[in-house]
Design a protein around this motif. Sequence first.
Motif, PDB file in Angstrom:
ATOM      1  N   ASN A 100       0.827  -1.215   0.000  1.00 47.46           N
ATOM      2  CA  ASN A 100       0.000   0.000   0.000  1.00 47.46           C
ATOM      3  C   ASN A 100       0.860   1.264   0.000  1.00 47.46           C
ATOM      4  OD1 ASN A 100      -2.446  -1.561   0.361  1.00 47.46           O
ATOM      5  ND2 ASN A 100      -1.747  -1.866   2.466  1.00 47.46           N
ATOM      6  N   THR A 101       1.895   1.208  -0.733  1.00 47.46           N
ATOM      7  CA  THR A 101       2.850   2.314  -0.690  1.00 47.46           C
ATOM      8  C   THR A 101       2.202   3.640  -1.083  1.00 47.46           C
ATOM      9  OG1 THR A 101       3.550   1.757  -2.923  1.00 47.46           O
ATOM     10  CG2 THR A 101       4.846   0.875  -1.114  1.00 47.46           C
ATOM     11  N   GLN A 102       1.351   3.563  -2.065  1.00 42.69           N
ATOM     12  CA  GLN A 102       0.698   4.787  -2.511  1.00 42.69           C
ATOM     13  C   GLN A 102       0.016   5.496  -1.343  1.00 42.69           C
ATOM     14  OE1 GLN A 102       1.108   5.487  -5.780  1.00 42.69           O
ATOM     15  NE2 GLN A 102       0.240   7.520  -5.402  1.00 42.69           N
ATOM     16  N   ARG A 103      -0.626   4.676  -0.536  1.00 39.63           N
ATOM     17  CA  ARG A 103      -1.411   5.231   0.555  1.00 39.63           C
ATOM     18  C   ARG A 103      -0.519   5.870   1.616  1.00 39.63           C
ATOM     19  NH1 ARG A 103      -4.637   1.351   4.384  1.00 39.63           N
ATOM     20  NH2 ARG A 103      -5.223   0.316   2.449  1.00 39.63           N
ATOM     21  N   TRP A 104       0.367   5.052   2.171  1.00 38.13           N
ATOM     22  CA  TRP A 104       1.103   5.572   3.326  1.00 38.13           C
ATOM     23  C   TRP A 104       2.145   6.617   2.929  1.00 38.13           C
ATOM     24  CZ3 TRP A 104       6.331   5.179   3.844  1.00 38.13           C
ATOM     25  CH2 TRP A 104       6.998   4.138   3.171  1.00 38.13           C
ATOM     26  N   GLN A 105       2.617   6.520   1.698  1.00 43.91           N
ATOM     27  CA  GLN A 105       3.594   7.517   1.303  1.00 43.91           C
ATOM     28  C   GLN A 105       2.946   8.886   1.122  1.00 43.91           C
ATOM     29  OE1 GLN A 105       5.819   5.878  -1.973  1.00 43.91           O
ATOM     30  NE2 GLN A 105       6.968   4.504  -0.633  1.00 43.91           N
ATOM     31  N   ASN A 106       1.739   8.859   0.698  1.00 40.00           N
ATOM     32  CA  ASN A 106       0.994  10.120   0.644  1.00 40.00           C
ATOM     33  C   ASN A 106       0.838  10.691   2.048  1.00 40.00           C
ATOM     34  OD1 ASN A 106      -0.592  12.263  -0.153  1.00 40.00           O
ATOM     35  ND2 ASN A 106      -2.468  11.046  -0.253  1.00 40.00           N
ATOM     36  N   SER A 107       0.529   9.828   2.962  1.00 41.59           N
ATOM     37  CA  SER A 107       0.382  10.279   4.349  1.00 41.59           C
ATOM     38  C   SER A 107       1.705  10.824   4.884  1.00 41.59           C
ATOM     39  CB  SER A 107      -0.084   9.117   5.236  1.00 41.59           C
ATOM     40  OG  SER A 107      -1.350   8.674   4.835  1.00 41.59           O
ATOM     41  N   LEU A 108       2.730  10.109   4.557  1.00 44.54           N
ATOM     42  CA  LEU A 108       4.049  10.519   5.011  1.00 44.54           C
ATOM     43  C   LEU A 108       4.371  11.913   4.487  1.00 44.54           C
ATOM     44  CD1 LEU A 108       7.229  10.655   4.946  1.00 44.54           C
ATOM     45  CD2 LEU A 108       6.551   8.727   6.340  1.00 44.54           C
ATOM     46  N   ARG A 109       4.126  12.086   3.232  1.00 44.60           N
ATOM     47  CA  ARG A 109       4.401  13.387   2.619  1.00 44.60           C
ATOM     48  C   ARG A 109       3.572  14.477   3.265  1.00 44.60           C
ATOM     49  NH1 ARG A 109       2.501  12.288  -2.309  1.00 44.60           N
ATOM     50  NH2 ARG A 109       3.085  10.100  -2.353  1.00 44.60           N
ATOM     51  N   HIS A 110       2.346  14.129   3.500  1.00 47.15           N
ATOM     52  CA  HIS A 110       1.487  15.089   4.184  1.00 47.15           C
ATOM     53  C   HIS A 110       2.092  15.481   5.523  1.00 47.15           C
ATOM     54  CE1 HIS A 110      -1.640  15.701   7.317  1.00 47.15           C
ATOM     55  NE2 HIS A 110      -1.895  16.710   6.538  1.00 47.15           N
ATOM     56  N   ASN A 111       2.571  14.518   6.233  1.00 48.89           N
ATOM     57  CA  ASN A 111       3.168  14.785   7.533  1.00 48.89           C
ATOM     58  C   ASN A 111       4.392  15.683   7.432  1.00 48.89           C
ATOM     59  OD1 ASN A 111       2.185  13.341  10.158  1.00 48.89           O
ATOM     60  ND2 ASN A 111       1.640  12.008   8.467  1.00 48.89           N
ATOM     61  N   LEU A 112       5.191  15.444   6.437  1.00 51.68           N
ATOM     62  CA  LEU A 112       6.389  16.252   6.281  1.00 51.68           C
ATOM     63  C   LEU A 112       6.032  17.718   6.059  1.00 51.68           C
ATOM     64  CD1 LEU A 112       8.634  13.958   4.055  1.00 51.68           C
ATOM     65  CD2 LEU A 112       9.110  14.697   6.387  1.00 51.68           C
ATOM     66  N   SER A 113       5.044  17.920   5.241  1.00 53.36           N
ATOM     67  CA  SER A 113       4.675  19.298   4.955  1.00 53.36           C
ATOM     68  C   SER A 113       3.922  19.945   6.103  1.00 53.36           C
ATOM     69  CB  SER A 113       3.789  19.354   3.708  1.00 53.36           C
ATOM     70  OG  SER A 113       4.529  19.035   2.570  1.00 53.36           O
ATOM     71  N   PHE A 114       3.090  19.150   6.685  1.00 55.11           N
ATOM     72  CA  PHE A 114       2.156  19.698   7.657  1.00 55.11           C
ATOM     73  C   PHE A 114       2.786  19.989   9.012  1.00 55.11           C
ATOM     74  CE2 PHE A 114      -1.092  19.090  10.950  1.00 55.11           C
ATOM     75  CZ  PHE A 114      -1.968  20.100  10.598  1.00 55.11           C
ATOM     76  N   ASN A 115       3.715  19.175   9.414  1.00 53.29           N
ATOM     77  CA  ASN A 115       4.284  19.307  10.749  1.00 53.29           C
ATOM     78  C   ASN A 115       5.533  20.165  10.755  1.00 53.29           C
ATOM     79  OD1 ASN A 115       2.993  16.251  10.819  1.00 53.29           O
ATOM     80  ND2 ASN A 115       2.706  17.395  12.702  1.00 53.29           N
TER      81      ASN A 115
END
Length: 294
Positions: A53-68
């Motif tokens: 599910n790389t598509q899924r969690w990597q999107n989340s990861l990216r979101h975290n990088l930008s957001f936090n």
Amino acid sequence: MPRPGRNTYSDQKPPYSYISLTAMAIQGCPEKMLPLSEIYKFIMDRFPYYRENTQRWQNSLRHNLSFNDCFIKIPRRPDQPGKGSFWALHPSCGDMFENGSFLRRRKRFKLGGGLLLPDPMTVSSKSQDAAVHFLQQQQREAKLRLSALHAHLPPGGYMSSVPPASGFKHPFAIENIIAREYKMPGGLAAFSPAGFPLHQQLPPPWSVYGSGMMDSPIMSSDYPAYSLQTLPAIPVPIKPSPGSMLHTHLPAFLAHSPPQSLSPSSPQTGQSSPAAPGEALSSSASAALQVSVH
DNA sequence: TTTTGTTTATCTATAT
DNA sequence: ATATAGATAAACAAAA
């Protein structure tokens, strides 16, 4: 019976938030900064769960990088070609795992955007700049050290047993994270505020990473990458009392001029400055920054 | 086109 | 029960 050895625990979701995982990755490399793709790799190498599910969690990861705000982007220098920037931890984010939970921090680390912050001209962009500058410098030095050592050591990748010359280990350093998980036993009852369920809750394989038990069946087969990290379970900087630990030790370098002295001889020397708890940058820290950023 | 970043919105999980 | 940190989805821009 079918020996459960192999992938029994390994596809369980690790008890770490994306923030934790990312922080581990970043702190696990000598330069203390990684491009996105390397963060992915770090996580996938160690946690089989994230090989799907790389598509899924990597999107989340990216979101975290930008957001936090605890993650900052360091631009590549011309001598470091590649895609995307480097990501590092904001030096002032302190120990976000204070509560002993890697799933949820007590509070988000947010830079003052202006609205809520009573100090107008402090933090945000300047602290970013300072951080970037410092980390770039650090990267250069790390590189030098590595190439110097490369001659003597067997190839092992960026996580080889070479400790960075500076003894400073960020609270997020993988050694510390691991050690903290593992060193829970003993008389450290005071550490967890509300009796964190760590051992009663889940004894999954990742809780023994730093234990030095190479012979553990789980280790060698499923988590090869972690064996190289088998250091003598570094004694973790334990905060004495959870309640009264509103002291966030300033990252040592903030008190210095950025590019100058990179030897934080003892960053942990029991200093208890009653600073703000990571939420906002303490005024002394921002003062230091203002000085350092001409 | 793919990767990397940003941003908004919504939902879930967790601490108090 | 509520507040909020974290996870997931998705739209979209910029860079490579």
